[in-house]
Every structure is written in structure tokens, then in C-alpha cells.
Design an enzyme around this catalytic site. Structure first.
Site, mmCIF file in Angstrom:
data_model
loop_
_atom_site.group_PDB
_atom_site.id
_atom_site.type_symbol
_atom_site.label_atom_id
_atom_site.label_comp_id
_atom_site.label_asym_id
_atom_site.label_seq_id
_atom_site.Cartn_x
_atom_site.Cartn_y
_atom_site.Cartn_z
ATOM 1 C CG ASP A 1 1.193 -7.587 -0.740
ATOM 2 O OD1 ASP A 1 0.433 -7.315 0.407
ATOM 3 O OD2 ASP A 1 1.755 -7.027 -1.406
ATOM 4 C CG LEU A 2 -4.340 -11.712 -1.893
ATOM 5 C CD1 LEU A 2 -5.225 -12.706 -1.825
ATOM 6 C CD2 LEU A 2 -4.366 -10.953 -3.218
ATOM 7 C CD GLU A 3 -1.137 -4.369 0.307
ATOM 8 O OE1 GLU A 3 -1.635 -3.307 -0.089
ATOM 9 O OE2 GLU A 3 -0.052 -4.497 0.158
ATOM 10 C CG ASN A 4 -7.915 -4.468 -2.232
ATOM 11 O OD1 ASN A 4 -8.117 -3.568 -1.840
ATOM 12 N ND2 ASN A 4 -6.841 -4.713 -3.186
ATOM 13 N N PRO B 1 0.630 -1.207 0.145
ATOM 14 C CG PRO B 1 0.135 -0.773 2.143
ATOM 15 C CD PRO B 1 0.663 -1.987 1.466
#
Length: 566
Positions: A390-393, A2
Site C-alpha cells: 500500500d505504498l502511496e508515495n 489516503p
């Protein structure tokens, strides 16, 4: 990774401290007399919310997760509402009752008011699996009903509750019938294998509060859900598995047996990850940082995460396309050769899935299979040693865990599996990211949480810390270290320079002090962990490119320090 700051999580600290001071215990209720009954109605939420009232429409019933039967309560705090669900229960005057419930998820409270004597309450901060809350109360001389309740806490995740019990003398209001021995589980199947483990699933059994798993006729584990992973197995070996359903009335007969065969113990090249390792993200794009070929990545990095694989139109599937034009004409053949060269030098190269703009969704068995198959194809095509999540959603813990186990079964014990959650994702074991890490703990290499682009967060001591300090790193790492991850599965993720993130950059000396605090008990700030973790894996940075743009200051300082840890 992010680049925008997150708003601080919302906490009512003073009220929370007061609430946590309430009495109660976490455990199992003692035996009651033969005349005692459960006076709660619809105690297992099998009839929806009948007999229950939840504030601000915060409650609903779900089919998963459940502790027993086929339904449970899910209640979600929002704004000024703490998701309180209540039921009025008939009781006898001057009698003692045991109040209990099974809870899971975010902060969960259980209590009784209107007892006519001393009202009671008990709580648990969070749980990735079912826990039983229990307390007792005595009714007043003229008390004929009490109000029992569950609720969560402001700003915290939803909680689940099931199998509520107000056990004691019959109050005359009616209750649920006594349980009977559950039926034998059906649908037992092998859902995944690795070189040292076999994963199983089966159908829910109505009225069951748990399940026992048997290997070759011997009980090896007990779980509350309808899946289990049996670990500690020998590679290339077949095992027979059965499962039974249990509740307070007894244990069912064993299910039909299924055979699970572990995979061969074969690696994907590059050797073992060092005891203390440095992870760096390599950018497959040009965003103003130094453009690098993989061969130019600094030697201090032990794990290189290639950022990023992209979603396809097939649900769950990912692909990787080298940005040859953006990287100055870097060819696929050169890239593959550089992957092999890094592995020959003892490094691991993994493909990272997600990032700030990543939209990969793994939300059902089909997309889980697509994810595993596509990542394994990338490993075979480019020579990657594994995958970084790295799934930030958001992610689905159940199906991402299933996907990763399927991938491990294909790749073998040499799979390198890393994760890079945001700080908010690891505040509680009830969060999906934390659940996923715990679900795949036996195949997990390291979780490098991103200690940047973050608002203020709780440490493991319940205090609020702001990013940019030793305390922020150590107090938040403590949550993972004490929440179920092995020290070797915990790393500190920081930006390589002020250009690498919107906020949260700290100098390499702060990173090194935090590493020393956690591993040796020195260099701490105001927060001092109750014990040291000498096996802490190390540190991570975004990115090798921003590190190079800053003269390799980060890796030159942090790398040798990590490699010199005890």
C-alpha cells in the site's frame, strides 16, 4: 490509506479523441527490397540525442528500458508540451518508405510530415512492454526530406522510443549501419525462485532487440528486456536455463547454462483464499474509529490486512510494532494468538506496508533484499500469511518485483500477496504499480484498488468518470480486467463509512451493484462491460474499525453479497 483528495487528472478530451482517430497500424513492417536502407540517423539513440531535437527539453536518453543496444529515448510530457522529438531525414522523391519505431510507457505517437503527399501518423495508448508502431508514406515528386517525429500526450506518463526506422530507397543522407548478429549474452543468473517459477537476469547485449530463454534446451519464452520469469514449473525440481540474443540479423549462440531449483510447495497456514473474498484493513492505532483487537474483526472478512509496518533506518527494511498503549493494553502475545485463531477459522492475516504516510523505498537490489528479508522475518515472528503493498508515495516496479519474488521464494506457494494502489496508479499498464502487479502476476492474490480520495479518472472506454458511482467502479475495474490481470486478482476497495475517507464513500448497495455488473452483467449504470467476469475476487474496505464504528453496516451487506457471487 489516503485521507486527502487527489486533484483530477488533466485530459484534453476533444483533442485526444481527434488524435486517436489518426491512421496507422500496430504491427511488424513487411520486407523491403535489397537496395532499401534505414535512412534515420542515430535510430537507436546510442549517441544520445544527436540528430534529434525534443521540444521543451522533454527528451533524454536512458539505459533502461531499452529495446535494442544500450540506450533509448525517454520523453516526458509536461504542461502544454507533449514531448515531441523530431529528426529531418533525407529521402528520394516519388518513393515509398516504411516508418517504424518501438515504444513503451505512456501514450506514444509516431509520424511523418512534409512528405509531399499525405502525412501519416500512428499511435498506441500505453504499453508495459515494447510494441512496434509502423506506417508507410510515399514522397512527392520533388520531396527530398521529411520530418519524422515521436510524441506523447498531455497529462500522461513518459514514453520510451527506440530503434526508429525510415526504411526505403537510400535518400543519400546517410544512416546507421546494418545490424550484425548480436553477441552471446553474459551474466545469466537466477534472481529468484518460487515453488512453480524461476526468475532469471542477464547482461544487456549491444545491438540486440530481444532475447530467447531456453529451459533444458527448449525455447520457452521471448522477451525484450534482460530478465524473465519462467512459470509452470514443478516444486522442488532443478532446471537448466540458457539465453540467446536476437535482432533482425539473427540469433546468437546460447549462453552458458545456469541451474534453478524451485522451492518446496509449503504454505504458511490458514488454508486457501476463497474464490470470492472480502479484505479489511485493521488499524494498529487509534484515530477515532472503534478500537479493536484482532479477535473482534467481523467474521465476513476473509483477508485481514494489519496496518501498518513501518520503515527502518535500513533501506527497504520494515518492522512492525504493536501499539499496545493505543489499543487498550493489547499485548503481543494476545495479538499472535489472535492471528492463529483467525487462521484456524480459515482467514488470512497479512501485514500491510505503507499507507498514506508510508515512506518505504525499494529502489535497488540491496533494498529489495532488505525488504524481502524483513517481511519474511515479520511473517515468522507474528505468523502473518503474507504482505499487502500500500505504498502511496511511489514505487520502483523493477526492484519491488524483485523483492516480492524473493519473498515468495522464502515463503512458498502459500504466500498471500495483495496490493492497494490508488486510482491514478492503475490508469495505465505503464504505471509502476500496474507494472509491478503484472510482473508478479503468477504469485499475486488480489489488487484492491482504492476507489476513493480520487479525482475524475478515465474508464476503459476512454470516457471520464467521477468517483461515487457504479460507473466509476466498473469502468475503472475494466482497465485492470482487460489490462492483463486475471478477474480473480481484481477487487473493489471502498471506505466502510463516510469517516473512513475524505471522499468517495458509496453505500454498500452501490458496491454490490458494481459487483453484479462485473460478474453477471446486471445492476450496471451507463457503462456496461463488453463481457462479464464471474471470477472477480471481491471487495475491500478501509477499515474494519470504521466498519465497527458504523455498526458493521458495510461488512454485513457487502460480505454476504461477495460470498454469494457466482
Amino acid at each position: 490509506m489516503p485521507i486527502l483528495s487527489r486533484k483530477p487528472a488533466r485530459f484534453r478530451t476533444a483533442a485526444l479523441i481527434a488524435a486517436l482517430a489518426l491512421g496507422g497500424t500496430l504491427g511488424v513492417a513487411g520486407p523491403a527490397s535489397a537496395a532499401d536502407v534505414n535512412n534515420a540517423k542515430n535510430a537507436g539513440f546510442e549517441s544520445g540525442l544527436t540528430n534529434w531535437t525534443c521540444s521543451a527539453s522533454s527528451g533524454t536518453t536512458v539505459s533502461s528500458p531499452v529495446h535494442g543496444g544500450s540506450a533509448a529515448l525517454k520523453a516526458t510530457p509536461a504542461g502544454q508540451d507533449n514531448a515531441k522529438c523530431v529528426q529531418t531525414v533525407a529521402v528520394k522523391p516519388g518513393a515509398t518508405y516504411t516508418l517504424s519505431a518501438w515504444v513503451q510507457g505512456g501514450y506514444a505517437y509516431l509520424g511523418a510530415t512534409g512528405t509531399g503527399t499525405t502525412d501519416v501518423s500512428t499511435w498506441t495508448p500505453d504499453s508495459a512492454s515494447w510494441k512496434q508502431l509502423t506506417t508507410t508514406f510515399t514522397t512527392g515528386a520533388s520531396t527530398t526530406s521529411v520530418t519524422v517525429y515521436t510524441h506523447g500526450w498531455y497529462g500522461q506518463a513518459a514514453y520510451f522510443a527506440d530503434d526508429v526506422s525510415v526504411y526505403g530507397p537510400d535518400g543519400g543522407g546517410g544512416g546507421d549501419p546494418a545490424p550484425t548478429v548480436p553477441a552471446t549474452p553474459a551474466g545469466l543468473a537466477v534472481s529468484g525462485t518460487a515453488s512453480s517459477s524461476v526468475s532469471l537476469t542477464w547482461n544487456t547485449v549491444s545491438g540486440a532487440t530481444g532475447y530467447n530463454v531456453y529451459r533444458n534446451g527448449t525455447k520457452v519464452t521471448a522477451v525484450t528486456g534482460t530478465s524473465a520469469t519462467v512459470t509452470g514449473l514443478t516444486a522442488s525440481t532443478s532446471y537448466s536455463f540458457q539465453v540467446t540474443a536476437v535482432n533482425s540479423a539473427g540469433e546468437s549462440a546460447k549462453s552458458g547454462a545456469v541451474t534453478g531449483t524451485t522451492s518446496a510447495s509449503t504454505g504458511t497456514g490458514g488454508g486457501a483464499v476463497p474464490k470470492h473474498a472480502v479484505t479489511g484493513y485493521w488499524q494498529n492505532f487509534n484515530n477515532g474509529a472503534t478500537v479493536q483487537k484482532l479477535s473482534a474483526v467481523q467474521s465476513q472478512y476473509d483477508i485481514i490486512a494489519v496496518a501498518f509496518a513501518d520503515a527502518t533506518t535500513t533501506p527497504g527494511a520494515v518492522t512492525f510494532t504493536l501499539d499496545s498503549a493505543g489499543l487498550g493494553g493489547y499485548t503481543v502475545d494476545q495479538f499472535k494468538a489472535d492471528v492463529k485463531a483467525k487462521q484456524a477459522a480459515g482467514k488470512k492475516v497479512v501485514v500491510s506496508v505503507g499507507g498514506q504516510n508510508g515512506t518505504v523505498s525499494v529502489s535497488d537490489p540491496t533494498s529489495a533484499a532488505n525488504f524481502a528479508n524483513s517481511v519474511y522475518t515479520l511473517m515468522q515472528t507474528y505468523g502473518f500469511d503474507g504482505v499487502d503493498i500500500d505504498l502511496e508515495n511511489g514505487l520502483n516496479a523493477t526492484y519491488m518485483s524483485q523483492a516480492l519474488r524473493s519473498l515468495a521464494a522464502k515463503a512458498g506457494s502459500g504466500l498471500v500477496l495483495t496490493m492497494a494502489p490508488q486510482t491514478i496508479d492503475m490508469q495505465s499498464t505503464s504505471n509502476a504499480y500496474f507494472q509491478t502487479a503484472l510482473n508478479v502476476k503468477d504469485i499475486l492474490t488480489v489488487v484492491n484498488m482504492q476507489y476513493y480520495n480520487s479525482g475524475s479518472m478515465l474508464g476503459c472506454d476512454g470516457k471520464v468518470y467521477s468517483q461515487g458511482s457504479v460507473d466509476f467502479l466498473t469502468a475503472l475495474a475494466c482497465i485492470q480486467l482487460e489490462g492483463g490481470l486475471a478477474p480473480s486478482q481484481v477487487g473493489l476497495g471502498l471506505p466502510a463509512s463516510t469517516s473512513g475517507a475524505g471522499s468517495g464513500y458509496v453505500s454498500p448497495s452501490v458496491v454490490n451493484n458494481a459487483l453484479d455488473c462485473l460478474t453477471k452483467g446486471t445492476g450496471c449504470g451507463s457503462f456496461k462491460p463488453s463481457r462479464t467476469y464471474p471470477d472477480l475476487r471481491g471487495a475491500m474496505t478501509w477499515s474494519t474499525n470504521w466498519d465497527a464504528a458504523a455498526g458493521n453496516t458495510w461488512s454485513s451487506a457487502v460480505g454476504p453479497h461477495v460470498h454469494g457471487l457466482p
